[in-house]
Structures are given as structure tokens and as C-alpha cells.
Write an enzyme that holds these catalytic residues in place. Structure first.
Site, PDB file in Angstrom:
ATOM      1  CG  HIS A 126       3.799  -2.690 -14.638  1.00 30.36           C
ATOM      2  ND1 HIS A 126       3.519  -3.886 -14.001  1.00 30.36           N
ATOM      3  CD2 HIS A 126       4.883  -2.908 -15.417  1.00 30.36           C
ATOM      4  CE1 HIS A 126       4.402  -4.788 -14.393  1.00 30.36           C
ATOM      5  NE2 HIS A 126       5.238  -4.222 -15.253  1.00 30.36           N
ATOM      6  N   GLY A 152       0.775  -1.239   0.000  1.00 32.41           N
ATOM      7  CA  GLY A 152       0.000   0.000   0.000  1.00 32.41           C
ATOM      8  C   GLY A 152       0.805   1.287   0.000  1.00 32.41           C
ATOM      9  CB  SER A 153       4.321   2.236  -0.662  1.00 30.31           C
ATOM     10  OG  SER A 153       4.551   1.836  -1.982  1.00 30.31           O
ATOM     11  CG  ASN A 154       2.123   3.281  -5.670  1.00 30.06           C
ATOM     12  OD1 ASN A 154       2.545   4.280  -6.250  1.00 30.06           O
ATOM     13  ND2 ASN A 154       2.758   2.120  -5.706  1.00 30.06           N
ATOM     14  CG  ASN A 193      -2.076  -1.382 -12.638  1.00 32.02           C
ATOM     15  OD1 ASN A 193      -2.058  -1.404 -11.412  1.00 32.02           O
ATOM     16  ND2 ASN A 193      -1.276  -2.155 -13.365  1.00 32.02           N
ATOM     17  CG  MET A 209      -0.770  -8.891  -6.197  1.00 35.73           C
ATOM     18  SD  MET A 209       0.432  -8.082  -7.284  1.00 35.73           S
ATOM     19  CE  MET A 209       1.434  -9.493  -7.745  1.00 35.73           C
TER      20      MET A 209
HETATM   21  C1  GRF Z   1       3.927  -1.169  -7.227  1.00 34.40           C
HETATM   22  O1  GRF Z   1       5.280  -1.314  -7.478  1.00 34.40           O
HETATM   23  C2  GRF Z   1       3.126  -1.127  -8.489  1.00 34.40           C
HETATM   24  O2  GRF Z   1       3.854  -0.635  -9.556  1.00 34.40           O
HETATM   25  C3  GRF Z   1       2.771  -2.576  -8.725  1.00 34.40           C
HETATM   26  O3  GRF Z   1       2.589  -3.115  -7.449  1.00 34.40           O
HETATM   27  C4  GRF Z   1       3.370  -2.396  -6.513  1.00 34.40           C
HETATM   28  C5  GRF Z   1       2.475  -2.013  -5.386  1.00 34.40           C
HETATM   29  O4  GRF Z   1       3.193  -1.476  -4.328  1.00 34.40           O
HETATM   30  N1  GRF Z   1       1.589  -2.680  -9.552  1.00 34.40           N
HETATM   31  P1  GRF Z   1       2.451  -0.802  -3.122  1.00 34.40           P
HETATM   32  O5  GRF Z   1       1.486  -1.844  -2.551  1.00 34.40           O
HETATM   33  O6  GRF Z   1       1.734   0.408  -3.626  1.00 34.40           O
HETATM   34  O7  GRF Z   1       3.539  -0.473  -2.150  1.00 34.40           O
END
Ligand code: GRF
Length: 209
Positions: A113, A14-16, A111, A94
Site C-alpha cells: 500500500h 502491474g508495475s509491482n 498486500n 482493488m
Molecule cells: C501500488 O501503488 C500499490 O501500493 C497499490 O496499488 C498500486 C499498484 O500499482 N496497492 P501497480 O499495479 O503494481 O503498478
């Protein structure tokens, strides 16, 4: 400015999600997080939602590994619609989405990536780029379609692969850039949403960016 109601869907750390919620909290992003959904019961992304006081839900995925059971995907549509979500933000989700979600939110699911798509779709793409001996990789925000890491590209940021990099150090730099790029793309959607709400009372029936 009219705030864009978003829903964040993810399976992991969940860092994003955190980066987006921080921008919203500091009023840098004219969005409103209505709901965070995860297919993993103990995913940190759900803790982050709670930390920021955002409604959140665990959605058990059913019997498939790489997708949601169709009835469960319909349930996801309902949860997001009931929350008034206009833009669906996948952040480390995922599973591949199919017709229920794509039909319910046409041109409204994005999304992020960790590679310069179309290069290196799929899992651990920073590692794929590293092993392939690339000198530059990066991250991509794209519209979502039925293929893995595939829809139209909205924005990319490049990261140089340095001689002393490890796959892990590279991954960390890519993620730091993701946290800049994703809110910036969502800000474009917010701008269009605000303008369109004033002019036509809703979203334009086309891709936004
Ligand atoms: C990110 O690196 C994104 O690019 C990929 O999954 C990862 C998710 O990371 N789709 P986070 O859960 O947001 O830390």
C-alpha cells in the site's frame, strides 16, 4: 533452495508484478510465479504475465464493486490452489477479500500500500498524504484481513515529501520504493518456506515475518 510458489492478483498496471517477475527471472528471488489473476479483462498486469511466460487468467468479479461475489471468490481460491500457490501476493488489487480467500490462505496473503499505514488507507493515499501537508510518507507491506489496507504490518519504507513535489512526482518515488520493498518481503517468505520445507515438510502454522 526450494522455490516458493506464488500467485499474484491485481487489477491494474502491474508495475509491482513486473518488479517481482524481474527478480525471479534474474534469480534474485527464490520464488516461482505460478499464476497471475486479474478482475479486469484488459489490465496491463495480464500482459506482463504473458510477457514473462506466466500462466494468467481473467476472473470476472460479478455484481459487486468493492468485493468479489462469494462464489467467485471460491473460484479464485480454486484457481490458486490448483496452481499450487502457497503465498498470495496482492499487487494493486482493488477489491476487499473475505472469508473464502482468508480461510483458504491464512497468514499467506500479503498486500502493498502506498502510505505509511495505519495512516492514509484507501484510494490515492499518496495524494491524501500530500494534501494533508505531511513531510514524510512511504509504502507498507502488510498481511491482509477483512478490513481495507489493515492487517499486521510486515515492513515499511519512508519517502520524504519535498517542497517542489507534486502528487505525481511523489507517487513515482513511492512506487520506485515499492518495487524494492515488495520483493524484499517476499524473499523473507521464501527463506522461511525453504527452511520449513526441509525441516517439517511444509509451512509453519504461524505468521512468517
Ligand atoms: C501500488 O501503488 C500499490 O501500493 C497499490 O496499488 C498500486 C499498484 O500499482 N496497492 P501497480 O499495479 O503494481 O503498478
Amino acid at each position: 533452495m526450494k522455490h516458493l510458489p506464488i500467485g499474484i492478483v491485481g487489477s491494474g498496471k502491474g508495475s509491482n508484478c513486473r518488479a517481482i517477475l524481474e527478480r525471479i527471472r534474474s534469480a534474485d528471488l527464490a520464488a516461482e510465479a505460478r499464476l497471475v489473476v486479474s478482475d479486469v479483462l484488459d489490465a496491463p498486469i495480464l500482459d506482463i504475465a504473458r510477457e514473462f511466460g506466466v500462466a494468467n487468467a481473467y476472473l470476472p468479479a460479478g455484481r459487486f464493486r468493492t468485493r468479489l461475489e462469494p462464489a467467485i471468490e471460491e473460484q479464485l481460491v480454486k484457481m490458486l490452489r490448483d496452481a499450487g500457490v502457497e503465498l498470495v501476493v496482492l499487487a494493486g488489487f482493488m477489491r476487499v477479500l473475505h472469508e473464502p480467500m482468508l480461510k483458504a490462505f491464512p497468514r499467506r496473503i500479503i498486500n502493498i500500500h502506498p502510505s505509511l499505514l495505519p495512516k492514509f488507507p484507501g484510494l490515492e493515499s499518496w495524494k491524501q498524504a500530500f494534501i494533508a501537508g505531511e513531510t514524510v510518507t512511504g509504502c507498507t507491506v502488510h498481511y491482509v484481513d477483512e478490513e481495507i489496507d489493515h492487517g499486521r504490518i510486515l515492513a515499511q519504507k519512508e519517502v520524504r515529501i519535498l517542497p517542489n513535489d507534486t502528487a505525481e512526482s511523489l507517487h513515482a518515488r513511492i512506487q520506485a520504493l515499492e518495487h524494492e520493498l515488495y520483493p524484499a518481503v517476499i524473499a523473507e517468505f521464501c527463506k522461511t518456506y525453504d527452511e520449513a520445507s526441509q525441516q517439517i515438510g511444509g509451512w509453519p502454522d504461524k505468521e512468517v515475518v
